[in-house]
Design a protein around this motif. Structure first.
Motif, PDB file in Angstrom:
ATOM      1  N   VAL A  10      34.430  82.365  84.418  1.00 16.43           N
ATOM      2  CA  VAL A  10      34.876  82.785  83.089  1.00 16.43           C
ATOM      3  C   VAL A  10      35.485  84.182  83.084  1.00 16.43           C
ATOM      4  O   VAL A  10      35.706  84.775  82.041  1.00 16.43           O
ATOM      5  N   GLY A  11      35.742  84.707  84.277  1.00 15.73           N
ATOM      6  CA  GLY A  11      36.540  85.916  84.378  1.00 15.73           C
ATOM      7  C   GLY A  11      35.817  87.220  84.098  1.00 15.73           C
ATOM      8  O   GLY A  11      36.449  88.195  83.715  1.00 15.73           O
ATOM      9  N   LEU A  12      34.510  87.252  84.291  1.00 17.95           N
ATOM     10  CA  LEU A  12      33.814  88.532  84.133  1.00 17.95           C
ATOM     11  C   LEU A  12      33.833  89.265  85.473  1.00 17.95           C
ATOM     12  O   LEU A  12      33.664  88.649  86.528  1.00 17.95           O
ATOM     13  N   SER A  13      34.029  90.590  85.392  1.00 16.43           N
ATOM     14  CA  SER A  13      34.068  91.365  86.627  1.00 16.43           C
ATOM     15  C   SER A  13      32.640  91.545  87.158  1.00 16.43           C
ATOM     16  O   SER A  13      31.675  91.477  86.394  1.00 16.43           O
ATOM     17  N   ASN A  14      32.498  91.816  88.428  1.00 17.69           N
ATOM     18  CA  ASN A  14      31.202  92.030  89.094  1.00 17.69           C
ATOM     19  C   ASN A  14      30.167  90.964  88.727  1.00 17.69           C
ATOM     20  O   ASN A  14      29.145  91.286  88.122  1.00 17.69           O
ATOM     21  N   PRO A  15      30.384  89.722  89.084  1.00 18.13           N
ATOM     22  CA  PRO A  15      29.447  88.666  88.685  1.00 18.13           C
ATOM     23  C   PRO A  15      28.001  88.957  89.086  1.00 18.13           C
ATOM     24  O   PRO A  15      27.081  88.666  88.320  1.00 18.13           O
ATOM     25  N   GLU A  16      27.800  89.584  90.250  1.00 15.52           N
ATOM     26  CA  GLU A  16      26.433  89.840  90.703  1.00 15.52           C
ATOM     27  C   GLU A  16      25.714  90.809  89.762  1.00 15.52           C
ATOM     28  O   GLU A  16      24.528  90.654  89.493  1.00 15.52           O
ATOM     29  N   THR A  17      26.448  91.818  89.288  1.00 15.66           N
ATOM     30  CA  THR A  17      25.840  92.782  88.360  1.00 15.66           C
ATOM     31  C   THR A  17      25.578  92.120  87.015  1.00 15.66           C
ATOM     32  O   THR A  17      24.510  92.270  86.429  1.00 15.66           O
ATOM     33  N   ARG A  18      26.572  91.373  86.539  1.00 18.03           N
ATOM     34  CA  ARG A  18      26.426  90.705  85.231  1.00 18.03           C
ATOM     35  C   ARG A  18      25.222  89.780  85.230  1.00 18.03           C
ATOM     36  O   ARG A  18      24.552  89.627  84.216  1.00 18.03           O
ATOM     37  N   PHE A  19      24.951  89.158  86.368  1.00 20.85           N
ATOM     38  CA  PHE A  19      23.856  88.207  86.484  1.00 20.85           C
ATOM     39  C   PHE A  19      22.538  88.822  86.006  1.00 20.85           C
ATOM     40  O   PHE A  19      21.738  88.173  85.347  1.00 20.85           O
ATOM     41  N   GLY A  20      22.325  90.098  86.306  1.00 23.91           N
ATOM     42  CA  GLY A  20      21.062  90.742  85.964  1.00 23.91           C
ATOM     43  C   GLY A  20      21.079  91.489  84.650  1.00 23.91           C
ATOM     44  O   GLY A  20      20.120  92.164  84.295  1.00 23.91           O
ATOM     45  N   GLN A  21      22.199  91.389  83.901  1.00 26.11           N
ATOM     46  CA  GLN A  21      22.280  92.163  82.660  1.00 26.11           C
ATOM     47  C   GLN A  21      21.794  91.358  81.460  1.00 26.11           C
ATOM     48  O   GLN A  21      21.806  90.129  81.468  1.00 26.11           O
ATOM     49  N   TYR A  22      21.394  92.096  80.431  1.00 25.36           N
ATOM     50  CA  TYR A  22      20.958  91.467  79.185  1.00 25.36           C
ATOM     51  C   TYR A  22      22.125  91.407  78.195  1.00 25.36           C
ATOM     52  O   TYR A  22      23.040  92.232  78.281  1.00 25.36           O
ATOM     53  N   PRO A  23      22.065  90.461  77.244  1.00 31.50           N
ATOM     54  CA  PRO A  23      23.190  90.319  76.307  1.00 31.50           C
ATOM     55  C   PRO A  23      23.586  91.623  75.602  1.00 31.50           C
ATOM     56  O   PRO A  23      24.769  91.864  75.378  1.00 31.50           O
ATOM     57  N   HIS A  24      22.607  92.483  75.268  1.00 36.68           N
ATOM     58  CA  HIS A  24      22.982  93.689  74.511  1.00 36.68           C
ATOM     59  C   HIS A  24      23.834  94.644  75.329  1.00 36.68           C
ATOM     60  O   HIS A  24      24.455  95.542  74.793  1.00 36.68           O
ATOM     61  N   PHE A  54      28.985  78.103  69.867  1.00 38.17           N
ATOM     62  CA  PHE A  54      28.845  78.446  68.455  1.00 38.17           C
ATOM     63  C   PHE A  54      29.662  79.668  68.111  1.00 38.17           C
ATOM     64  O   PHE A  54      30.141  80.388  68.977  1.00 38.17           O
ATOM     65  N   GLN A  55      29.756  79.880  66.800  1.00 36.27           N
ATOM     66  CA  GLN A  55      30.645  80.918  66.295  1.00 36.27           C
ATOM     67  C   GLN A  55      30.229  82.328  66.703  1.00 36.27           C
ATOM     68  O   GLN A  55      31.039  83.115  67.159  1.00 36.27           O
ATOM     69  N   ASP A  56      28.959  82.612  66.544  1.00 40.08           N
ATOM     70  CA  ASP A  56      28.556  84.003  66.629  1.00 40.08           C
ATOM     71  C   ASP A  56      28.008  84.355  68.008  1.00 40.08           C
ATOM     72  O   ASP A  56      26.903  83.981  68.362  1.00 40.08           O
ATOM     73  N   PRO A  57      28.786  85.098  68.805  1.00 44.03           N
ATOM     74  CA  PRO A  57      28.319  85.423  70.153  1.00 44.03           C
ATOM     75  C   PRO A  57      27.140  86.387  70.139  1.00 44.03           C
ATOM     76  O   PRO A  57      26.497  86.588  71.154  1.00 44.03           O
ATOM     77  N   MET A  58      26.881  86.999  68.978  1.00 47.45           N
ATOM     78  CA  MET A  58      25.790  87.971  68.912  1.00 47.45           C
ATOM     79  C   MET A  58      24.437  87.262  68.823  1.00 47.45           C
ATOM     80  O   MET A  58      23.432  87.779  69.267  1.00 47.45           O
ATOM     81  N   THR A  59      24.405  86.081  68.202  1.00 48.83           N
ATOM     82  CA  THR A  59      23.101  85.468  67.970  1.00 48.83           C
ATOM     83  C   THR A  59      22.848  84.219  68.806  1.00 48.83           C
ATOM     84  O   THR A  59      21.739  83.715  68.801  1.00 48.83           O
ATOM     85  N   SER A  60      23.851  83.709  69.535  1.00 44.65           N
ATOM     86  CA  SER A  60      23.544  82.473  70.244  1.00 44.65           C
ATOM     87  C   SER A  60      22.997  82.689  71.656  1.00 44.65           C
ATOM     88  O   SER A  60      22.701  81.717  72.336  1.00 44.65           O
ATOM     89  N   LEU A  61      22.854  83.936  72.078  1.00 44.50           N
ATOM     90  CA  LEU A  61      22.193  84.187  73.367  1.00 44.50           C
ATOM     91  C   LEU A  61      20.785  84.714  73.115  1.00 44.50           C
ATOM     92  O   LEU A  61      20.518  85.361  72.112  1.00 44.50           O
ATOM     93  N   ASN A  62      19.901  84.462  74.066  1.00 42.73           N
ATOM     94  CA  ASN A  62      18.537  84.980  73.960  1.00 42.73           C
ATOM     95  C   ASN A  62      18.527  86.451  74.374  1.00 42.73           C
ATOM     96  O   ASN A  62      18.852  86.773  75.517  1.00 42.73           O
ATOM     97  N   PRO A  63      18.151  87.347  73.463  1.00 45.69           N
ATOM     98  CA  PRO A  63      18.241  88.777  73.777  1.00 45.69           C
ATOM     99  C   PRO A  63      17.213  89.246  74.815  1.00 45.69           C
ATOM    100  O   PRO A  63      17.352  90.328  75.371  1.00 45.69           O
ATOM    101  N   THR A  64      16.192  88.431  75.069  1.00 46.04           N
ATOM    102  CA  THR A  64      15.140  88.894  75.987  1.00 46.04           C
ATOM    103  C   THR A  64      15.304  88.336  77.397  1.00 46.04           C
ATOM    104  O   THR A  64      14.461  88.555  78.245  1.00 46.04           O
ATOM    105  N   MET A  65      16.371  87.573  77.629  1.00 42.29           N
ATOM    106  CA  MET A  65      16.580  87.008  78.962  1.00 42.29           C
ATOM    107  C   MET A  65      17.872  87.523  79.552  1.00 42.29           C
ATOM    108  O   MET A  65      18.855  87.711  78.828  1.00 42.29           O
ATOM    109  N   THR A  66      17.892  87.708  80.864  1.00 35.38           N
ATOM    110  CA  THR A  66      19.144  88.143  81.475  1.00 35.38           C
ATOM    111  C   THR A  66      20.153  87.007  81.387  1.00 35.38           C
ATOM    112  O   THR A  66      19.798  85.840  81.269  1.00 35.38           O
TER     113      THR A  66
END
Lengths: 326, 335
Positions: free
Chosen positions: B140-154, B96-108
């Motif tokens: 998809v080319g994100l650095s440190n995949p292991e760290t990103r795995f545990g991060q929240y969208p914000h 979808f268009q808006d990357p800010m609203t199509s992810l669940n903010p409460t889930m990693t």
């Protein structure tokens, strides 16, 4: 350039926001430039670079943290008397980005446009006021019967025309247009841009045109300033800037715009830009672009570069570019 | 009949308080394996509703009134919701268009990717799921995949979020990826990164892409074929070069002329006068007739048929009709 041609001079303007304990967001940091009478000055940059804050600080929607803004030679950045700021609000007007949010939904178009006329007592009678509104509607390409309607009855492009009519109502000299077309469709964008150009010729207006759509900025502007994280990185005449960008950021920005021409688009070289814009909070002393710059040196990571004129009228803030050398 | 996806005469109606909006009025196109089809049009032209109709994601007040959507020979519009649920994500997925609203903010981020894979492969163990999620983040080319795995969208920027959304969409290796304005909310430098990523991934996993956009620059960058929509109809479709260099329909011409070109100087900016038609009460003739500089009487009365111009290139315009040329009304400069 002779002094009397300058309508607006911004000197070392700063606007900081305190965003928490010991956290300072320098939205506009030490920006200086001049705008000449009758020209369109384009201001471009990515979201969060401070271009809208700069526009809003100039028109006093935000108070300046430091620096001065001279409008027709008079300082308009510090404290002003009521009469002075009243006069300024007549001469300087703004057109906003979102045509859906910038018009009061409970007011009729007539009253929206006439608000400035009333505030400055420009009409002597109710009849004259109505006539002025009708004239303005005609100027922006709307009809008389639109005056008694409410904003929700209009499309985005029509609303932006109402916003333009409102700005024109007080006969300003200088208009700040903050992303006036980014909420509109392509075919409607061209209509609004052509209207702005026509009005500029007829009324000798000066524009500060803020946008992130570089091809549109190039089209409408005489001179263009590029901002990155609160500072001006490059400033030149429109043609010069687009033909011969010197700052690595400007080069990357220009090469990133997809061109609506398959052959050109698929054959040209990109200046790849890694990473994202760094956080604007508590920026260290360095060239703010150094973390993404492919040519960054030790000096770039330690010293903030100053704007320097490398060619007549072409200013760049980069350590790697020295006057007279390219 | 070997197309991956075929849409035939699709009509979508949306019921509103004021009446029925005929958002899509007879749209047909096909999508081949591995190609990128761009659907271009203004807001309200029906491009988003078309793909939502294909995905079975229409709002509650919308329905497919007529038409067929066939994926590898299978009819999608009449499938029960449970079957459709399986196809979404596994065969066709959407960004979808808006990357800010199509992810669940409460889930990693990791959990959101795992959720999709789990939904379609319930047999996989938690460890495998995590491995595949991390693999997806790396893809998809994100650095440190292991760290990103545990991060929240914000904790991620707009461009990074859009990468996560692409990771989720591609988690089950779908055959078709529908991207609805995937770069509109992003800055140009980030937009260039995301477009490069989409092209790279398409090469890797051989997905077909339907890209919805209003930005013709993006189209020129990524598309193989283009379909131009106006007033709920396809007005012109063709290969990328056909559309840009052999433009046939006056609307497409107007659209191309109303964007200023970066590499040219001092050209006059063309603007299409007027506004798009009201689809509550659509014109019975050509939808573009009211704004067209070459409009004729016939345009207002009858809907133009498609005229085939070359292989895949066709346009619906009366000026291209044989009869129009015979009468010497050849206003369409086919150059």
């Amino acid at each position: 350039m002779p002094e009397e041609r300058v309508i607006l001079q911004v000197k070392n303007l700063k606007r900081y926001f305190n965003v928490g304990k010991n956290q300072m967001l320098k939205a506009v940091d030490d920006v200086s430039f001049s705008i000449y009478r009758g020209e369109t000055f384009g201001l471009v940059g990515e979201s969060g670079c401070g271009k809208s804050t700069l526009g809003r600080t100039i028109i006093r929607l935000y108070s300046a943290t430091g620096g001065t803004v001279l409008f027709d030679g008079a300082d308009v950045s510090g404290k002003m008397s009521a009469a002075q700021s009243h006069e300024l609000s007549r001469r300087m007007q703004m057109i906003f980005q979102d045509p859906y949010a910038s018009l009061n939904p409970r007011m009729k178009v007539m009253d929206i446009i006439a608000e400035g006329i009333d505030a400055h007592h420009l009409a002597k009678s109710a009849q004259e006021r109505a006539q002025m509104v009708v004239d303005l509607l005609e100027v922006v390409g709307l009809q008389e019967e639109h005056a008694n309607r409410f904003p929700h009855e209009f499309s985005g492009g029509q609303r932006q025309r109402i916003g333009i009519a409102r700005a024109l109502a007080v006969n300003p000299d200088f208009i700040i247009a903050d992303e006036p077309i980014s909420a509109l469709d392509v075919s409607i964008q061209a209509q609004v841009i052509n209207l702005l150009k026509k009005l500029q010729e007829e009324r000798k207006l000066t524009y500060l045109f803020i946008a992130h759509d570089l091809s549109m900025v190039k089209y409408i502007s005489d001179r263009v300033g590029v901002m990155y994280l609160g500072s001006m990185t490059e400033l030149a005449e429109s043609k010069e800037l687009f033909d011969n960008p010197l700052h690595p950021y400007t080069q990357a920005l220009l090469s990133a715009i997809p061109l609506p021409d398959p052959d050109l688009e698929q054959s040209r070289k990109r200046v790849p830009l890694q990473g994202n814009i760094s956080s604007p909070i508590n920026l260290p002393e360095c060239c703010h672009f150094c973390s993404r710059c492919p040519k960054a040196t030790e000096q770039c990571r330690k010293v903030t570069p100053k704007m320097a004129e490398v060619r007549p009228g072409h200013f760049v803030a980069c350590h790697l570019i020295k006057p007279g050398q390219e | 009949m070997s197309s991956l996806l075929e849409v035939e005469n699709l009509h979508v109606h949306i019921k509103t308080q004021l009446g029925v909006v005929q958002a899509v009025r007879g749209v047909s196109f096909s999508l081949e394996k591995g190609e990128t089809l761009a659907i271009v049009g203004e807001s309200g032209s029906g491009k988003s509703i078309t793909v939502k109709g294909i995905m079975g994601l229409l709002p509650n007040n919308g329905r497919v009134a007529e038409g067929v959507v066939r994926m590898e020979g299978r009819e999608l519009t009449t499938l029960p919701e449970r079957e459709m649920q399986k196809i979404r994500g596994e065969e066709i997925s959407m960004i979808f268009q808006d990357p800010m609203t199509s992810l669940n903010p409460t889930m990693t981020v990791g959990k959101q990717i795992m959720e999709v894979i789990h939904e379609h492969h319930p047999e996989l163990s938690k460890e495998t799921l995590k491995e595949r999620a991390i693999e997806q983040i790396r893809l998809v080319g994100l650095s440190n995949p292991e760290t990103r795995f545990g991060q929240y969208p914000h904790q991620l920027s707009g461009g990074m979020r859009q990468r996560v959304i692409i990771a989720i969409a591609l988690a089950c290796n779908p055959k078709i990826l529908i991207a609805d304005e995937p770069t509109t909310a992003l800055d140009v430098t980030i937009q260039a990164q995301i477009l490069d990523l989409m092209k790279e991934l398409q090469g890797k996993i051989d997905t077909s892409i339907i890209l919805i956009t209003h930005n013709l620059g993006v189209v020129a960058n990524i598309a193989d074929r283009v379909a131009v929509m106006y007033g709920g109809r396809l007005v012109e479709t063709g290969g990328l070069r056909d559309l840009f260099y052999e433009t046939a329909h006056p609307y497409t011409k107007g659209l191309l002329a109303s964007i200023p070109k970066l590499h040219e100087h001092n050209q006059q900016l063309f603007s299409i006068l007027g506004t798009p038609p009201d689809l509550m009460d659509p014109p019975k003739g050509c939808p573009f007739a009211a704004r067209c500089p070459h409009t004729m009487k016939v345009c207002q009365e009858y809907m133009p048929e498609y005229t085939s111009l070359s292989g895949t290139h066709k346009a619906a315009c009366w000026l291209l009709d044989e009869r129009a040329k015979k009468q010497g009304k050849d206003g369409a400069d086919n150059a």
